[in-house]
Enzyme design. Structure first.
Site, short mmCIF file in Angstrom:
data_model
loop_
_atom_site.label_atom_id
_atom_site.label_comp_id
_atom_site.label_asym_id
_atom_site.label_seq_id
_atom_site.Cartn_x
_atom_site.Cartn_y
_atom_site.Cartn_z
N ASN A 186 0.87 -1.18 0.00
CA ASN A 186 0.00 0.00 0.00
C ASN A 186 0.91 1.22 0.00
OD1 ASN A 186 -1.81 2.03 0.42
ND2 ASN A 186 -2.38 1.43 2.50
N TRP A 187 1.06 1.81 -1.19
CA TRP A 187 1.97 2.96 -1.30
C TRP A 187 1.39 4.21 -0.64
CZ3 TRP A 187 4.00 2.95 -7.10
CH2 TRP A 187 4.85 1.86 -7.29
N LYS A 188 0.10 4.21 -0.36
CA LYS A 188 -0.58 5.40 0.17
C LYS A 188 -0.31 6.58 -0.77
CE LYS A 188 -0.37 3.39 4.71
NZ LYS A 188 -0.50 3.57 6.13
N HIS A 191 -9.87 1.41 4.26
CA HIS A 191 -8.63 1.61 5.03
C HIS A 191 -8.92 2.58 6.17
CE1 HIS A 191 -4.62 2.83 6.17
NE2 HIS A 191 -4.19 1.73 5.59
N GLU A 227 -7.39 5.00 7.31
CA GLU A 227 -7.16 6.42 7.00
C GLU A 227 -8.34 7.01 6.26
OE1 GLU A 227 -3.32 5.80 5.19
OE2 GLU A 227 -2.49 5.34 7.16
N GLU A 283 -6.03 -4.58 10.33
CA GLU A 283 -5.04 -3.54 10.56
C GLU A 283 -5.39 -2.76 11.82
OE1 GLU A 283 -2.78 -2.43 6.75
OE2 GLU A 283 -4.53 -1.15 6.86
N GLY A 287 1.75 2.60 10.70
CA GLY A 287 2.73 3.68 10.54
C GLY A 287 3.36 4.12 11.85
N SER A 313 2.67 -1.77 10.46
CA SER A 313 4.11 -1.83 10.78
C SER A 313 4.71 -3.21 10.57
CB SER A 313 4.38 -1.31 12.20
OG SER A 313 3.99 0.04 12.33
N GLY A 354 2.67 -1.06 4.33
CA GLY A 354 2.74 0.35 3.99
C GLY A 354 4.20 0.79 3.84
N GLY A 355 4.74 1.38 4.89
CA GLY A 355 6.08 1.97 4.86
C GLY A 355 7.14 1.06 4.24
#
Ligand code: PGA
Length: 257
Positions: free
Chosen positions: A10-12, A95, A97, A166, A172, A210, A231-232
């Site tokens: 997930n590049w966001k 998601h 967010e 999640e 994150g 994470s 993600g990251g």
């Protein structure tokens, strides 16, 4: 569950034309012995670029959101059929967010899953509790309610979704659920899917929050953890490749899971 893990990036809202090319070139160059399913969820403007970069690779293209509407006067929205035009296989829905910053309700998320399914796209339905909810002992009831809305709206098609657990407090933050904490929630979700469809084994349940090179192997070794939403760590080719290799090893080491 399936013998092959599913790892989804997930590049966001990260990336750019040259950064995307570099990242994917490095991932392709370091591919080696990957034996898991892989997807990459990119921002809308890069769908064409990434579709071309992924052509001929086993990596599936994904988006990060989809409209609840099929077509019409909804400025700024992107429909499932538009995503399908670019070869999108996976689409994140709900998601945290988006639930948090865009006030997406449980019904919205269920309708988004429906739109994706109607267009032949696999929705990756994200569920998870906040820290306050976990501390209040509400984790199970929160994730069950979030998944129940999607089951209610999508009926027998529910075997075609992917679920991502999640925990919001782990996204994150560098704070990961322990393998036991993740497994406990995944088992709750698995039982809920089992009650909803005889084909529940088709549904992969991913862990996200994470996940990194240090914790991926332990998380992925849990019986009900069928993969990861990253993600990251998906923005660094070496880290993402290491997670893919760990997921591949895990699937080969435990072929009956
Ligand atoms: P993270 O993000 O790996 O950076 O915690 C995961 C996600 O939000 O999907």
């Amino acid at each position: 569950m399936s013998t092959s893990k599913l790892i989804v990036a997930n590049w966001k809202m990260n990336g750019g034309l040259s950064a995307n090319q570099l990242l994917l070139d490095d991932i392709k160059a370091g591919w080696g012995a990957v034996h898991c399913r892989v997807g990459v969820c990119v921002p809308y403007p890069y769908l064409t670029q990434v579709q071309l970069l992924l052509a001929g690779t086993p990596i599936a293209l994904g988006a990060q959101d989809v409209s609840i509407h099929a077509t019409g006067a909804y400025t700024g929205e992107v429909s499932g059929s538009m995503l399908r035009d670019f070869g999108v296989r996976y689409c994140l829905v709900g998601h945290s967010e988006r639930r948090q910053y865009h006030r997406e309700s449980e019904v919205d998320v269920a309708l988004k899953a429906r739109q994706a399914l109607a267009c032949g796209i696999t929705p990756i339905v994200c569920v998870g509790e906040t820290l306050a909810q976990r501390e209040a002992g509400e984790t199970d009831s929160v994730v069950k309610r979030q998944l129940a809305a999607v089951i209610h709206e999508n009926g027998h098609c529910i075997s075609e979704i992917v679920v991502a657990y999640e925990p919001v407090w782990a996204i994150g933050t560098g704070r990961t659920a322990t393998p036991d904490q993740a497994q406990a929630v995944h088992a709750v979700l698995r039982a809920q899917l089992k009650a909803a469809t005889p084909q529940h084994e088709r549904v992969a349940i991913l862990y996200g929050g994470s996940m990194n090179t240090g914790n991926a192997a332990d998380l992925l070794s849990q019986p009900d953890v069928d993969g990861g939403l990253i993600g990251g760590a998906s923005l660094k080719a070496n880290d993402f490749l290491e997670i893919l290799h760990k997921a591949s090893h895990e699937a080969l080491a435990n072929p009956m899971k």
